[in-house]
Design an enzyme around this catalytic site. Structure first.
Site, PDB file in Angstrom:
ATOM      1  N   GLU A  54      55.263  28.772  48.711  1.00  0.00           N
ATOM      2  CA  GLU A  54      55.849  29.627  49.751  1.00  0.00           C
ATOM      3  C   GLU A  54      55.423  29.076  51.102  1.00  0.00           C
ATOM      4  OE1 GLU A  54      54.913  33.811  49.413  1.00  0.00           O
ATOM      5  OE2 GLU A  54      54.900  34.081  51.588  1.00  0.00           O
TER       6      GLU A  54
ATOM      7  N   GLU B 120      54.838  35.369  60.248  1.00  0.00           N
ATOM      8  CA  GLU B 120      54.659  36.747  59.790  1.00  0.00           C
ATOM      9  C   GLU B 120      53.912  37.526  60.856  1.00  0.00           C
ATOM     10  OE1 GLU B 120      54.023  37.384  55.202  1.00  0.00           O
ATOM     11  OE2 GLU B 120      52.795  35.671  55.844  1.00  0.00           O
TER      12      GLU B 120
END
Length: 283
Positions: free
Chosen positions: A160, A165
């Site tokens: 990933e 974020e």
């Protein structure tokens, strides 16, 4: 007596000649190995400027749908092709989280993905976005493997890449990470970096990730904040030699985003995307 001494001298000289070091012969100088310098295409190989009003272009985007918690105990239900949760207007894609009963969930939102439609191996991804504020939200711009080639678990074995974020309870702290079998948050070994940006929710910024066979690097507005190098020690540390796809979503609550609860006064909460551009890796 003299004869014997002479014989001993001859013997001594014979031994000395056998043990004498060989003359030094210089070797040719070795050329140092210089890492390859990778570059990217001048023009994008794929782009979505979000110019057509309505739903996201279904030639580019699909939807992850449901309210199962998505492995993180998230609170939202992700809808499919719902204009309330994902729509384009005035050249901007809005992913909107709403406080409303949807299935068994108290919030609705959207998670759009390019899997199977726009999958990439290496390249540079640029996303110009305005990140929402609000305790309890968890917006993300990220990538996941488009296939399961490694290990026994799709995640984290196949990797990933978190281009950006943000968790609302920690405003202004921008996170960049990768997750693999060897490096992931479940076992506390994830590779991550952070920086502070106080106007994240007031201004659009360009979030960029550069991915080559040697490294993954993340930037904001052209400034480098995160580097993850290919160790060469196998897929457990570097599964990033297979295709990945792009995800854009706005989660609510969850193991990370909900650590300090959800402020219900923030809704509707909006992640705004101006464009997504992907540049190819030059040969």
């Amino acid at each position: 007596m003299i004869k014997n001494i002479a014989l001993l001298g001859i013997a001594f000289l014979g031994c000395a000649s056998k043990e004498a070091p060989k003359p030094f012969l210089p070797t040719e100088p070795t050329t140092p190995v210089v890492p390859k310098v990778y570059t990217f295409t001048k023009d994008p190989i794929w782009v979505d400027e979000f110019e057509t009003p309505g739903l996201p272009n279904d030639k580019f985007w699909s939807y992850d749908v449901g309210g199962s918690g998505w492995g993180n105990n998230e609170l939202q239900y992700y809808t499919k092709a719902d204009l309330d949760n994902a729509h384009i207007e005035n050249g901007i894609l809005t992913i909107e989280a709403i406080k409303e009963k949807t299935g068994a969930n108290n919030y609705s939102s959207a998670r759009i993905v390019t899997k199977g439609k726009q999958d990439f191996l290496y390249g540079k991804v640029e996303v110009r976005a305005k990140i929402p504020a609000g305790r309890g939200n968890w917006p993300a711009i990220w990538m996941l493997a488009s296939q399961s080639d490694y290990g026994s678990a799709y995640w984290p074995d196949n990797g990933e890449i978190d281009i950006l974020e943000h968790v609302g309870y920690d405003p202004g702290v921008m996170h960049f990470s990768v997750h693999t079998k060897a490096f992931n948050h479940v076992i506390g070994t994830q590779k991550t970096a952070t920086t502070r940006m106080d106007d994240f929710d007031k201004e659009f910024h360009v979030y960029t990730m550069e991915w080559t066979p040697q490294s993954i690097k993340s930037y904001i507005d052209g400034k480098l904040y995160f580097t993850f190098e290919n160790s060469g020690r196998g897929w457990e540390e570097w599964p990033f030699d297979k295709k990945q796809h792009i995800l854009l979503n706005l989660a609510i609550g969850g193991n990370w985003g909900g650590q300090k609860g959800v402020d219900d006064t923030i809704f509707p909460n909006k992640l705004l995307i101006d464009y997504v551009r992907v540049y190819g890796l030059n040969p």
